[in-house]
Design a protein around this motif. Structure first.
Motif, short mmCIF file in Angstrom:
data_model
loop_
_atom_site.label_atom_id
_atom_site.label_comp_id
_atom_site.label_asym_id
_atom_site.label_seq_id
_atom_site.Cartn_x
_atom_site.Cartn_y
_atom_site.Cartn_z
N ASP A 217 0.81 -1.22 0.00
CA ASP A 217 0.00 0.00 0.00
C ASP A 217 0.84 1.28 0.00
OD1 ASP A 217 1.01 -0.52 2.48
OD2 ASP A 217 -0.74 0.23 3.58
N GLN A 218 2.16 1.16 0.05
CA GLN A 218 3.02 2.33 0.05
C GLN A 218 3.37 2.72 -1.39
OE1 GLN A 218 6.07 0.74 2.75
NE2 GLN A 218 5.59 2.40 4.15
N VAL A 219 2.38 3.16 -2.13
CA VAL A 219 2.60 3.46 -3.54
C VAL A 219 3.28 4.81 -3.73
CG1 VAL A 219 0.69 2.03 -4.30
CG2 VAL A 219 0.26 4.41 -3.65
N GLY A 220 3.27 5.64 -2.69
CA GLY A 220 3.85 6.98 -2.84
C GLY A 220 5.34 7.02 -2.71
N ILE A 221 5.95 5.92 -2.28
CA ILE A 221 7.40 5.90 -2.08
C ILE A 221 8.07 5.35 -3.33
CG2 ILE A 221 9.27 5.02 -0.68
CD1 ILE A 221 7.39 4.81 1.63
N GLU A 222 8.88 6.15 -3.97
CA GLU A 222 9.60 5.71 -5.16
C GLU A 222 11.09 5.94 -4.95
OE1 GLU A 222 8.44 4.13 -7.65
OE2 GLU A 222 6.30 4.30 -7.19
N GLY A 223 11.90 5.02 -5.40
CA GLY A 223 13.33 5.14 -5.24
C GLY A 223 13.96 5.92 -6.37
N ALA A 224 14.95 6.71 -6.05
CA ALA A 224 15.75 7.44 -7.03
C ALA A 224 17.20 7.01 -6.85
CB ALA A 224 15.59 8.95 -6.86
N PHE A 225 17.78 6.42 -7.88
CA PHE A 225 19.10 5.81 -7.76
C PHE A 225 20.13 6.51 -8.64
CE2 PHE A 225 16.06 2.56 -6.57
CZ PHE A 225 16.61 2.05 -5.41
N GLY A 226 20.05 7.82 -8.76
CA GLY A 226 21.08 8.56 -9.48
C GLY A 226 22.30 8.75 -8.60
N ALA A 227 23.41 8.16 -9.00
CA ALA A 227 24.60 8.10 -8.13
C ALA A 227 25.53 9.29 -8.27
CB ALA A 227 25.37 6.81 -8.40
N ILE A 228 25.22 10.23 -9.12
CA ILE A 228 26.12 11.39 -9.30
C ILE A 228 26.37 12.12 -7.98
CG2 ILE A 228 26.29 13.66 -10.37
CD1 ILE A 228 27.04 11.46 -12.24
N PRO A 229 25.35 12.41 -7.15
CA PRO A 229 25.65 13.10 -5.87
C PRO A 229 26.57 12.31 -4.95
CG PRO A 229 23.30 13.22 -6.38
CD PRO A 229 23.90 12.25 -7.35
N VAL A 230 26.45 10.99 -4.97
CA VAL A 230 27.31 10.16 -4.11
C VAL A 230 28.76 10.24 -4.58
CG1 VAL A 230 27.71 7.84 -3.23
CG2 VAL A 230 25.38 8.64 -3.62
N PHE A 231 28.97 10.11 -5.90
CA PHE A 231 30.33 10.17 -6.42
C PHE A 231 30.90 11.58 -6.30
CE2 PHE A 231 28.62 6.56 -9.03
CZ PHE A 231 29.36 5.59 -8.37
N ALA A 232 30.04 12.60 -6.43
CA ALA A 232 30.52 13.97 -6.26
C ALA A 232 31.00 14.20 -4.83
CB ALA A 232 29.40 14.96 -6.61
N GLY A 233 30.26 13.68 -3.85
CA GLY A 233 30.72 13.81 -2.46
C GLY A 233 32.01 13.08 -2.21
N THR A 234 32.17 11.89 -2.81
CA THR A 234 33.42 11.14 -2.66
C THR A 234 34.59 11.91 -3.25
OG1 THR A 234 32.17 9.07 -2.81
CG2 THR A 234 34.54 8.95 -3.17
N ILE A 235 34.40 12.45 -4.45
CA ILE A 235 35.47 13.21 -5.10
C ILE A 235 35.81 14.47 -4.29
CG2 ILE A 235 36.07 14.53 -7.16
CD1 ILE A 235 34.36 12.55 -8.77
N LEU A 236 34.79 15.14 -3.77
CA LEU A 236 35.03 16.38 -3.02
C LEU A 236 35.85 16.11 -1.76
CD1 LEU A 236 34.52 19.38 -2.53
CD2 LEU A 236 32.34 18.75 -1.44
N ILE A 237 35.43 15.11 -0.98
CA ILE A 237 36.15 14.83 0.27
C ILE A 237 37.55 14.31 -0.02
CG2 ILE A 237 36.15 13.32 2.28
CD1 ILE A 237 33.18 13.63 2.46
N ALA A 238 37.69 13.42 -1.02
CA ALA A 238 39.01 12.91 -1.35
C ALA A 238 39.92 14.02 -1.85
CB ALA A 238 38.89 11.81 -2.40
#
Length: 459
Positions: A217-238
């Motif tokens: 019944d949780q039809v309103g929850i949809e996943g977004a799996f765009g990994a650009i923000p994750v890799f951008a954070g990794t590159i920034l901290i590194a």
């Protein structure tokens, strides 16, 4: 009891070495120069042929002991207890028996379970003592058999070296198979993920919200799996970490190599290398309790808004953590340059600074690059400091004062909790791991190319 069995294996190996060496000494006294191998090789030959089979027996015994006892235990239970049980219920029944045998009792177990637990404990004790007896008997038998093979002309050295070579080949094969298994598991689980999520969305998507419906019944929850923000954070901290660690690490190595006195070097170098042994959780505490508040207060003096968890705090502390790796490897690389190159440069009239920049640093570049890439790999793979100082929210930003996250933090976050293992949310961790593996592999290839190019030039 497994610990006692391993101690018994070690003790019998030492006894076997003494027996073989004593035989070699007696052969040396009687045969003299006509003896093929030294007494130590005789002892080592007997020791390895006693220790290796006994150790393998312990591993096999431990691997199958519990399953054999459980199958025998199931056969002794009344048919009314096991009839019609599925595989999961049988596993739960065995777990209940093990819990009762260990004294972990929830509620009132049935009489059959209590009797089975008593039987389980008794059979476990019998199996443990049987393991010791069998290991001891096998060690004694093999020791007498190998001792009987010894003679003055026995090629004990060749036999022992053959066994050592076999062990090294086995270790190499295990390492290769482990690598192949890691890559295969990453590929398989990543393919399962990409069957559910588009590769284009994962590699080029700008939103990372790996939330999926848990109930129908949780039809309103949809996943977004765009990994650009994750890799951008990794590159920034590194990047921040390497900006901090590379200059300090290389300059400290130059100072310790060329300018510091022996007394200063003997004090500074060990103190600096202590940083490499500090646990990362301690760096995380330092970042969240000291560095992050200091950055916020400094920013407030100029009216700059700083996030409580910022990439600057995490990257700066991570850079401090990486300094010993770059400094130590750079120091070793500079010291490995032939002394003749340094003396020749100084003899031609170059200053110490010119010798360092024009001769020593280019010649030591392969080693320095290895230290930098080791530090970069450590920065990319670090988790604890980022969790405590940078946050868990994936935001597409290159502002070092904002909160970001990294690939490793998201992998840890995705693999904890009660989410089904075959869900896109969990499988996304393997996709992130695969991309991180490919990036690290590319960095290693680049480093190898650089090392090959400059090594050919200065050899």
């Amino acid at each position: 009891m497994v610990g006692y069995a391993l101690l018994l294996v070690i003790a019998m190996s030492l006894v076997a070495y003494y027996v073989g060496r004593s035989a070699g000494v007696s052969f040396l006294r009687s045969a003299g120069t006509d003896m093929h191998s030294l007494p130590g090789y005789h002892g080592a030959f007997v020791a390895v042929w006693v220790g290796i089979p006994a150790f393998v027996l312990v591993l096999v015994w431990v691997a199958f002991q519990s399953s054999v006892i459980e199958q025998l235990l199931l056969s002794t239970l009344p048919p009314s207890t096991t009839q019609g049980l599925s595989g999961n219920r049988t596993t739960l029944l065995l777990q209940e028996i093990r819990n009762v045998a260990s004294g972990i009792i929830f509620g009132e177990p049935s009489p059959e379970v209590r009797r089975a637990a008593e039987t389980y404990v008794r059979w476990q004790n019998i199996a443990d003592w049987a393991l010791l007896v069998v290991v001891l008997a096998l060690a004694i038998l093999v020791m007498f058999m190998t001792r009987a093979q010894l003679s003055p002309r026995f090629r004990a050295r060749n036999r022992f070296e053959r066994v050592v070579s076999g062990l090294m080949i086995f270790c190499a094969v295990v390492a290769i198979l482990t690598t192949v298994g890691i890559v295969a598991s990453l590929l398989y689980e990543s393919m399962e993920f990409f069957r559910r999520v588009s590769v284009v969305e994962f590699l080029f998507g700008l939103s990372w919200e790996p939330q999926i419906p848990i109930r129908a019944d949780q039809v309103g929850i949809e996943g977004a799996f765009g990994a650009i923000p994750v890799f951008a954070g990794t590159i920034l901290i590194a990047t921040i970490a390497m900006i901090v660690s590379i200059p300090i690490g290389i300059f400290s190595a130059i100072f310790l190599t060329e300018y510091a006195t022996n007394r200063t070097r003997a004090v500074v170098k060990p103190i600096m290398e202590i940083l490499a042994g500090v646990p990362t959780v301690v760096y995380g505490f330092f970042a969240v309790l000291t560095v992050a508040p200091a950055i916020r207060e400094f920013g407030s003096l100029f009216g700059i808004a700083v996030s409580p968890n910022s990439a600057l705090a995490a990257g700066g502390v991570m850079g401090i953590m990486i300094i010993p790796f770059i400094s130590s490897l750079s120091d070793d690389a500079i010291n490995a340059v032939p002394r003749s190159m340094r003396d020749g440069s100084l003899a031609l009239g170059a200053t110490r600074g010119e010798t360092m920049t024009k001769v020593l640093l280019p010649a030591a570049l392969p080693g320095i690059m290895g230290g930098i890439l080791l530090g970069l790999s450590r920065a990319i793979g670090e988790t604890m400091i980022v969790v405590m100082a940078a946050g868990l929210i994936a935001s597409l930003t290159f502002n070092p004062l904002d909160s970001v996250t990294t690939v490793t933090v998201q992998i840890v976050t995705l693999l904890i909790g009660d989410t089904a293992f075959d869900s896109p949310k969990t499988l996304a961790a393997f996709a992130l791991g695969l991309v991180l593996f490919i990036c690290t592999l590319a960095l290693n290839v680049i480093a190898i190319r650089i090392v090959q190019r400059y090594r050919e030039q200065y050899d």
